[in-house]
Design an enzyme around this catalytic site. Sequence first.
Site, mmCIF file in Angstrom:
data_model
loop_
_atom_site.group_PDB
_atom_site.id
_atom_site.type_symbol
_atom_site.label_atom_id
_atom_site.label_comp_id
_atom_site.label_asym_id
_atom_site.label_seq_id
_atom_site.Cartn_x
_atom_site.Cartn_y
_atom_site.Cartn_z
ATOM 1 N N GLY A 243 58.600 -15.213 30.293
ATOM 2 C CA GLY A 243 59.642 -15.590 31.231
ATOM 3 C C GLY A 243 59.301 -15.474 32.703
ATOM 4 O O GLY A 243 60.103 -15.896 33.544
ATOM 5 N N ASP A 244 58.115 -14.927 33.046
ATOM 6 C CA ASP A 244 57.805 -14.779 34.481
ATOM 7 C C ASP A 244 56.300 -14.656 34.712
ATOM 8 O O ASP A 244 55.830 -13.706 35.334
ATOM 9 C CB ASP A 244 58.527 -13.566 35.047
ATOM 10 C CG ASP A 244 58.580 -13.575 36.578
ATOM 11 O OD1 ASP A 244 58.371 -14.643 37.172
ATOM 12 O OD2 ASP A 244 58.831 -12.521 37.172
ATOM 13 N N PHE A 245 55.545 -15.655 34.251
ATOM 14 C CA PHE A 245 54.101 -15.667 34.505
ATOM 15 C C PHE A 245 53.863 -16.085 35.953
ATOM 16 O O PHE A 245 53.599 -17.236 36.254
ATOM 17 C CB PHE A 245 53.398 -16.662 33.566
ATOM 18 C CG PHE A 245 52.997 -16.068 32.246
ATOM 19 C CD1 PHE A 245 51.931 -15.190 32.167
ATOM 20 C CD2 PHE A 245 53.681 -16.394 31.087
ATOM 21 C CE1 PHE A 245 51.550 -14.645 30.950
ATOM 22 C CE2 PHE A 245 53.305 -15.860 29.874
ATOM 23 C CZ PHE A 245 52.243 -14.980 29.796
#
Length: 386
Positions: A243-245
């Site tokens: 969800g947050d690379f």
Amino acid sequence: MDKEGEILLKPGQQIKPYVPNEVVHQLAHNLYNLEVVTIKELNSYDDKNFHITVKDNSHLPDVNDACPFGYVMKVLNSLDSRAHNLIDAQNEMMLYLGNKGLPCPKPVKNVHGKSMSLENLKIQISEPLDVAAAKDHPTGQYIVRLLSFVPGKILHSVPYTKELFFQVGELVAKTDLALAGFKHDGIKGVDRIWNLNAVPKLTDFVYAIEDEQKRSLSVAVIDNFKSNVLPLLEPLERGPIHGDFNEQNILVTEEEGQPGKFYLSGILDFGDVHINFYLFELAIAICYMMIECQSMNILDAPGHVLAGYNRFRLIPENEFTLLKDCIAARLSQSLVLGAYSYSQNPDPYLLTTSQRGWQCLKMLWDCPKDELNKRWRDIMNSYVNC
């Protein structure tokens, strides 16, 4: 109290805790039998994170959790501290990926044999400066965790190359494929403002953007997402995602004997894990690779990420055609929420995206989708025989 999973940020809500260094010392001692030697606060949007080194690892409740590089103490924000099952899922996901050979932090067990605890932080204010710092920060109960510190440099700190972008694409695909087998009720139905499908809710926060042209651009991107992306999502493949690379959550290590050449070596920050579309995971990663890219045209950066991703998971056509819309939506999401968070808590870190993000969003938005798609496919095809 909100039900599990109902952790959606509302305008005007202050959620970041106030945690002075003396409280870090107390938590480390009381929960982990550790004597802190050094403390360095790490950047964070809504939580408080501290890299600590300690005097003696042997006093840990479980010596198998000992880490020679120190630890990260995380004091979660007041919203996430309500979502116990979600935080348990984050811990289990890190352990799961570690067992799959993907390097990430490992949760450390506390004196109760648990990987987290809910602590009532009653801050003793003794200095005038502390009063100012604590003002407007909610007091009460917060989830406290300790994670092993993974050494390396963050991707943001090294020169970007097409090889690193290719590796980012590979990492995103490999992570999502590995997570396909991960099961935990805590990641079901997670509703938060940073989920990409929450983009329509950004209209409640765009007031924080003072520049009228930038605000209008954000509104256009949000409206496009509502009209041209949301109706087409249902058939797309989904599963558990990180969800947050972003460029702050990917670690790199220098190649031995090759100064200045780096390879990807770790994944950080599992605070945004949930079940969602793989398209969103890919668009999020591409968005952040573009923002700080100065080694090539920023519109070429996605092609190299896509080439690496496609090596492990072929990108379906119905996802590929929505990439521009989703990348732009994430850029807008990051810019809007960064401006809003800064209005609540003026930390320069919160404006990191805005330094180049507006230029990036405008370039992406102004380029016709057909032209972009051809540009990216040409780059992807250049890797076919490599």
